[in-house]
Design a protein around this motif. Structure first.
Motif, PDB file in Angstrom:
ATOM      1  N   PHE A 323      32.691  31.691  43.956  1.00 52.29           N
ATOM      2  CA  PHE A 323      31.698  32.481  43.226  1.00 52.29           C
ATOM      3  C   PHE A 323      31.534  33.863  43.850  1.00 52.29           C
ATOM      4  O   PHE A 323      31.281  34.845  43.149  1.00 52.29           O
ATOM      5  N   ILE A 329      32.267  35.175  34.613  1.00 49.39           N
ATOM      6  CA  ILE A 329      32.199  33.763  34.272  1.00 49.39           C
ATOM      7  C   ILE A 329      31.907  33.612  32.788  1.00 49.39           C
ATOM      8  O   ILE A 329      31.190  34.436  32.204  1.00 49.39           O
ATOM      9  N   ALA A 349      25.950  31.983  39.534  1.00 50.15           N
ATOM     10  CA  ALA A 349      26.552  33.196  38.971  1.00 50.15           C
ATOM     11  C   ALA A 349      25.619  34.384  39.100  1.00 50.15           C
ATOM     12  O   ALA A 349      26.056  35.508  39.386  1.00 50.15           O
TER      13      ALA A 349
END
Length: 424
Positions: A323, A329, A349
């Motif tokens: 991440f 994403i 995220a």
């Protein structure tokens, strides 16, 4: 030293929310440095690999629960069946308390906080009943911290409120919240308001409650707890051209069955060779549909080496590393199911400032807006074009938001937060 006891009958598969929460807390400095010891009671079906990899000097895990935590999660069993389920789970919770009571009486200097991070209505009923029985039988006080993460408000396919589900939550959590030494904390802002209303009594009911009554705290404002997935995270990793197309349990309501189409679209229309398309998932049931998608994705990965397929559970370190590196994403979560359901992936995220692309509109997009994330709602045909815009930017990570109070509240270190709760 604070002992955190996590009684988690839902800790079974080596994937998903339950092991992720355990890993996150275990990797906080408070645990690593010995200020917190974790004692975990998991399901008898819990993965031996997970137990072995998670144990340390500060973390112990033992199998305990036989109850299938998600047995009736998507069903509507008869009241008799549900009561049998609740009674069995209550006995298993009570057994944990009794074990700990024997140990606590031997060690008068220890401080223990029980943590429950995932409960729905029937689980709350079982836990509330177990605490009530314990408090009647034993004099040693036990302290409990409950995370309110499931939404009591759910709708059927026709858009009507599921009244029975709401009533189960109201009865269960009202019973739980009125027990002595129980603290309740909401997982996010919308749930904070919903549970506040759930616990609020009518004026007539309040008049019948003595001000010194043990349940008077129920109507106080519910606070928000940290999201729980952040601990020893990666801050100094440089962003690369990495797009996470999927991560987590392979579920239809998270868009897993649509992945082959998404992969096909973005790989065909994004031609840069230095781009990585990440697809990480774990399959925890024998669904033929999911197996078919799995085979299709493996075939696509063989044809394009930019597709990085990970078909196992990411460790805590791997989760945060990926991440931290990722640029973007994609979310394609079901609009109906996730209209009132939260997602830890969204919080990860948001924390790492990923560009977000939503193919559906639901809670995730509302939360992204509250957290000042950079996101766009698009359809499958325009997804590649929108992703391409961000990949072409010289600075592919947008500026971090420093003055958003809600972000600061959600993204605080859960280890330090638990230390304060345990000694307050």
């Amino acid at each position: 030293m604070l002992k955190i006891v996590i009684a988690d009958p839902g800790l079974r598969e080596y994937g998903g929310h339950h092991p992720a929460m355990i890993n996150a807390i275990a990797n906080t400095l408070a645990v690593i440095e010995g200020d917190i010891n974790l004692e975990i009671y998991c399901n008898n079906a819990c993965s031996d690999d997970f137990i072995f990899s998670s144990r340390s000097k500060q973390v112990s895990i033992q199998k305990h629960f036989t109850t299938d935590f998600y047995q009736y999660f998507y069903q509507n069993p008869s009241l008799a069946t549900l009561n049998t389920y609740i009674n069995q789970l209550a006995k298993e919770y009570l057994s944990v308390f009794e074990k700990l009571t024997i140990n606590e009486e031997k060690d008068k200097n220890s401080r223990t906080l029980f943590l429950y991070h995932t409960l729905n209505g029937e689980h709350a009923t079982a836990l509330g009943a177990a605490i009530a029985i314990y408090n009647k039988r034993y004099s040693l006080p036990l302290h409990h911290c409950v995370f309110l993460m499931f939404n009591p408000i759910q709708y059927d396919e026709k858009g009507k409120l599921k009244n029975r589900n709401f009533l189960n939550f109201k009865l269960g959590f009202s019973l739980l919240a009125k027990q002595k030494r129980v603290q309740c904390h909401a997982s996010e802002e919308e749930l904070q308001h919903i549970y506040q209303n759930l616990f609020t009594r009518t004026s007539k009911q309040r008049e019948n409650i003595n001000t010194n009554d043990q349940i008077s705290h129920v109507i106080k404002k519910i606070a928000i707890h940290p999201c729980g997935l952040l601990s020893q995270h990666s801050n100094n990793i440089q962003k690369v051209k990495m797009i996470i197309l999927f991560t987590g349990d392979a579920k239809v309501n998270k868009g897993f069955t649509t992945l082959p189409n998404i992969v096909d679209q973005v790989t065909k229309n994004i031609t840069e060779t230095d781009v990585e398309f990440i697809v990480q998932y774990t399959i925890t049931n024998n669904s033929e549909t999911l197996k078919g998608v799995d085979e299709h994705l493996k075939m696509q990965a063989k044809m394009d080496d930019r597709i990085k397929l990970v078909t196992r559970f990411w460790s805590h370190a791997e989760l945060h590393e990926n991440f931290a590196k990722a640029n973007s994403i994609v979310f394609n979560y079901d609009s109906t199911v996730y209209q009132t359901q939260s997602s830890g992936v969204l919080w990860l995220a948001a924390f790492y400032n990923l560009n977000m692309f939503f193919l559906t509109s639901n809670w995730l997009m509302r939360e992204a807006e509250k957290l000042d994330c950079q996101f766009i709602l698009c359809n499958l045909s325009s997804l590649s074009k929108e992703i391409g815009k961000y990949l072409m930017q010289k600075n592919i990570s947008f500026d971090k938001v420093l003055d958003n109070n809600y972000r600061q509240l959600l993204f605080q270190d859960i280890g330090r937060w638990l230390l304060k709760k345990g000694f307050s």
